[in-house]
Scaffold this motif. Structure first.
Motif, PDB file in Angstrom:
ATOM      1  N   THR A 110      -7.445  -5.224   5.930  1.00  0.00           N
ATOM      2  CA  THR A 110      -7.377  -3.991   5.440  1.00  0.00           C
ATOM      3  C   THR A 110      -6.317  -3.212   5.811  1.00  0.00           C
ATOM      4  O   THR A 110      -5.570  -3.729   7.133  1.00  0.00           O
ATOM      5  CB  THR A 110      -8.731  -3.029   5.762  1.00  0.00           C
ATOM      6  OG1 THR A 110      -8.758  -3.004   7.306  1.00  0.00           O
ATOM      7  CG2 THR A 110     -10.020  -4.030   5.104  1.00  0.00           C
ATOM      8  N   PHE A 111      -6.054  -1.863   5.383  1.00  0.00           N
ATOM      9  CA  PHE A 111      -4.948  -1.052   6.176  1.00  0.00           C
ATOM     10  C   PHE A 111      -5.171  -0.829   7.530  1.00  0.00           C
ATOM     11  O   PHE A 111      -4.224  -0.790   8.511  1.00  0.00           O
ATOM     12  CB  PHE A 111      -4.596   0.097   5.411  1.00  0.00           C
ATOM     13  CG  PHE A 111      -3.980  -0.120   4.173  1.00  0.00           C
ATOM     14  CD1 PHE A 111      -2.462  -0.758   4.181  1.00  0.00           C
ATOM     15  CD2 PHE A 111      -4.411   0.272   2.704  1.00  0.00           C
ATOM     16  CE1 PHE A 111      -1.732  -0.989   2.882  1.00  0.00           C
ATOM     17  CE2 PHE A 111      -3.621  -0.033   1.656  1.00  0.00           C
ATOM     18  CZ  PHE A 111      -2.261  -0.445   1.488  1.00  0.00           C
ATOM     19  N   THR A 112      -6.473  -0.572   7.706  1.00  0.00           N
ATOM     20  CA  THR A 112      -6.871  -0.083   9.310  1.00  0.00           C
ATOM     21  C   THR A 112      -7.187  -1.294  10.176  1.00  0.00           C
ATOM     22  O   THR A 112      -7.099  -1.008  11.262  1.00  0.00           O
ATOM     23  CB  THR A 112      -8.032   0.811   8.982  1.00  0.00           C
ATOM     24  OG1 THR A 112      -9.250  -0.072   8.483  1.00  0.00           O
ATOM     25  CG2 THR A 112      -7.861   2.141   8.357  1.00  0.00           C
ATOM     26  N   ASP A 113      -7.534  -2.582   9.574  1.00  0.00           N
ATOM     27  CA  ASP A 113      -7.620  -3.478  10.498  1.00  0.00           C
ATOM     28  C   ASP A 113      -6.978  -4.781  10.085  1.00  0.00           C
ATOM     29  O   ASP A 113      -7.158  -5.172   8.962  1.00  0.00           O
ATOM     30  CB  ASP A 113      -9.201  -3.919  10.364  1.00  0.00           C
ATOM     31  CG  ASP A 113      -9.702  -5.131  11.260  1.00  0.00           C
ATOM     32  OD1 ASP A 113      -8.929  -5.434  12.193  1.00  0.00           O
ATOM     33  OD2 ASP A 113     -10.965  -5.381  11.188  1.00  0.00           O
ATOM     34  N   LYS A 114      -5.856  -5.146  10.870  1.00  0.00           N
ATOM     35  CA  LYS A 114      -5.031  -6.312  10.614  1.00  0.00           C
ATOM     36  C   LYS A 114      -5.660  -7.660  10.897  1.00  0.00           C
ATOM     37  O   LYS A 114      -4.963  -8.546  10.277  1.00  0.00           O
ATOM     38  CB  LYS A 114      -3.631  -6.041  11.255  1.00  0.00           C
ATOM     39  CG  LYS A 114      -3.289  -4.593  11.293  1.00  0.00           C
ATOM     40  CD  LYS A 114      -2.572  -4.525   9.720  1.00  0.00           C
ATOM     41  CE  LYS A 114      -1.900  -3.320   9.503  1.00  0.00           C
ATOM     42  NZ  LYS A 114      -1.400  -2.916   8.164  1.00  0.00           N
ATOM     43  N   GLU A 115      -6.791  -7.708  11.287  1.00  0.00           N
ATOM     44  CA  GLU A 115      -7.461  -9.126  11.704  1.00  0.00           C
ATOM     45  C   GLU A 115      -7.866  -9.567  10.260  1.00  0.00           C
ATOM     46  O   GLU A 115      -8.517  -8.951   9.354  1.00  0.00           O
ATOM     47  CB  GLU A 115      -8.602  -8.781  12.497  1.00  0.00           C
ATOM     48  CG  GLU A 115      -9.185 -10.264  12.864  1.00  0.00           C
ATOM     49  CD  GLU A 115     -10.492 -10.107  13.887  1.00  0.00           C
ATOM     50  OE1 GLU A 115     -11.039 -10.864  14.078  1.00  0.00           O
ATOM     51  OE2 GLU A 115     -10.496  -8.885  14.237  1.00  0.00           O
ATOM     52  N   ALA A 116      -7.600 -10.816   9.972  1.00  0.00           N
ATOM     53  CA  ALA A 116      -7.909 -11.352   8.779  1.00  0.00           C
ATOM     54  C   ALA A 116      -9.388 -11.679   8.482  1.00  0.00           C
ATOM     55  O   ALA A 116     -10.335 -11.948   9.521  1.00  0.00           O
ATOM     56  CB  ALA A 116      -7.268 -12.725   8.630  1.00  0.00           C
ATOM     57  N   ARG A 117      -9.983 -11.416   7.426  1.00  0.00           N
ATOM     58  CA  ARG A 117     -11.329 -11.883   7.165  1.00  0.00           C
ATOM     59  C   ARG A 117     -11.651 -12.781   5.907  1.00  0.00           C
ATOM     60  O   ARG A 117     -10.750 -12.749   5.286  1.00  0.00           O
ATOM     61  CB  ARG A 117     -12.130 -10.430   6.863  1.00  0.00           C
ATOM     62  CG  ARG A 117     -11.763  -9.220   7.703  1.00  0.00           C
ATOM     63  CD  ARG A 117     -12.568  -8.020   7.355  1.00  0.00           C
ATOM     64  NE  ARG A 117     -12.219  -6.756   8.280  1.00  0.00           N
ATOM     65  CZ  ARG A 117     -12.798  -5.675   8.234  1.00  0.00           C
ATOM     66  NH1 ARG A 117     -13.800  -5.589   7.166  1.00  0.00           N
ATOM     67  NH2 ARG A 117     -12.486  -4.659   8.769  1.00  0.00           N
TER      68      ARG A 117
END
Length: 344
Positions: free
Chosen positions: A168-175
């Motif tokens: 996401t834009f706010t969370d760069k950690e891959a999901r």
């Protein structure tokens, strides 16, 4: 129904499945899916032994199909050795060829995308010569991950479950998510993938520029969409749908400068322009708004709606409901505060 028609119908369904490179079918799968289609067509079910005989029959005169048997996850799967092989051949009429050529030329915006190489091959096969386009669609040549369009189109059209890796834009950690893809939708020069999560069936959307990787999972059973996605987007602007929000009746005024633009290019499909007695009623209610025109739309509030209404600046004023009026007021106030700090 005559047995020979039943057999021809089975050959047609088997022909489609044996040429499918997006799913792994063993004899049980072929029998099950063939029977599903036979029942839908009004034919009786057949046994697995019957399907086995049909496949063996296709390998000899008059079809001479090259069929290979291979193993996937312990299952003995079956398919045509050549995926382009078919026992049914039909030459296109001149009218059909001309129509396809026009369609291919119209969708030429996809030229050069991965997984759309078949489009170029199809053009060559039909003898389509290069010529200037006479229809041009809005396109963003700098769209990130535009190469995924072809991959996702391929998976949707062949009903293949995928694993998405995204951020996401706010969370760069891959999901990661196991996803059943249904639709590619463009909005505001960005592409979105619409589909259902595998775990709970919830409809979600992902912007292509937020997707990091796509992995096909043909071994996972695909769940078709059980709703009309077109209806899902009828009550919103853009792609963000809040299922816990109701449709709002939104009344707004548009200045003389923009009223013709808004009238000929509606903000939403439900847009209505008020005239005669209703227009006079609103002018008595809002005496400061002289000239211009009054409009309304009925849709579910979301980010895209507020942004669209704000895009007209002082030329458009929302009159009701107060909740949307407040959202726009707060956004304008925030902008004014930001400009007050940096304005020289």
């Amino acid at each position: 129904m005559p047995t020979n028609k039943n057999a021809l119908t089975r050959y047609k369904y088997l022909d489609e499945m044996l040429s499918d490179r997006h799913h792994f079918y063993d004899i049980h799968d072929l029998t099950e899916k063939c029977n599903e289609k036979l029942i839908d067509a009004g034919f009786p079910e057949v046994s697995q032994r019957c399907i086995e005989k049909d496949i063996n029959y296709l390998e000899y005169d008059p079809f001479y199909a090259e069929i290979e048997r291979y193993r996937v996850n312990g299952h003995r799967c079956i398919r045509y050795k050549n995926p382009s092989f078919t026992i049914f051949r039909k030459e296109l009429s001149e009218e059909e060829s001309n129509l396809i050529l026009e369609v291919l030329n119209t969708i030429g915006q996809f030229d050069g995308l991965a997984h759309f190489e078949w489009l170029d091959c199809f053009k060559i096969g039909l003898g389509l010569k290069k010529r200037p386009r006479i229809i041009s669609f809005s396109n963003n040549p700098y769209l990130q991950n535009s190469n995924l369009l072809g991959v996702l189109f391929d998976n949707i059209s062949n009903q293949v479950v995928i694993k998405l890796e995204y951020h996401t834009f706010t969370d760069k950690e891959a999901r990661e998510i196991i996803f059943h893809p249904y639709l590619l939708k463009q909005y505001n020069n960005r592409w979105y993938l619409i589909g259902a999560a595998d775990n709970d069936g919830k409809i979600l959307n992902f912007a292509l520029d937020r997707i990091d990787a796509v992995t096909a999972l043909p071994e996972v059973k695909y769940k078709p969409c059980n709703e009309d996605l077109a209806e899902r987007f009828e009550d919103i602007i853009g792609v963000t749908l809040y299922e816990d929000r109701d449709v709002e009746h939104i009344l707004f005024w548009v200045s003389n400068h923009s009223k013709d633009y808004v009238g000929t290019k509606p903000i939403h499909g439900s847009q209505c322009q008020y005239k005669n007695e209703k227009d006079e009623e609103f002018r008595r209610q809002y005496p400061s708004l002289d000239e211009g025109a009054f409009f309304s739309i009925d849709c579910i509030p979301n980010y895209e709606l507020i942004r669209e209404l704000c895009s007209f600046g002082k030329e458009l004023i929302v009159l009701s409901p107060s909740s949307i009026q407040d959202d726009i007021f707060n956004r304008i106030k925030s902008m004014l505060d930001s400009y007050s700090v940096v304005r020289i």
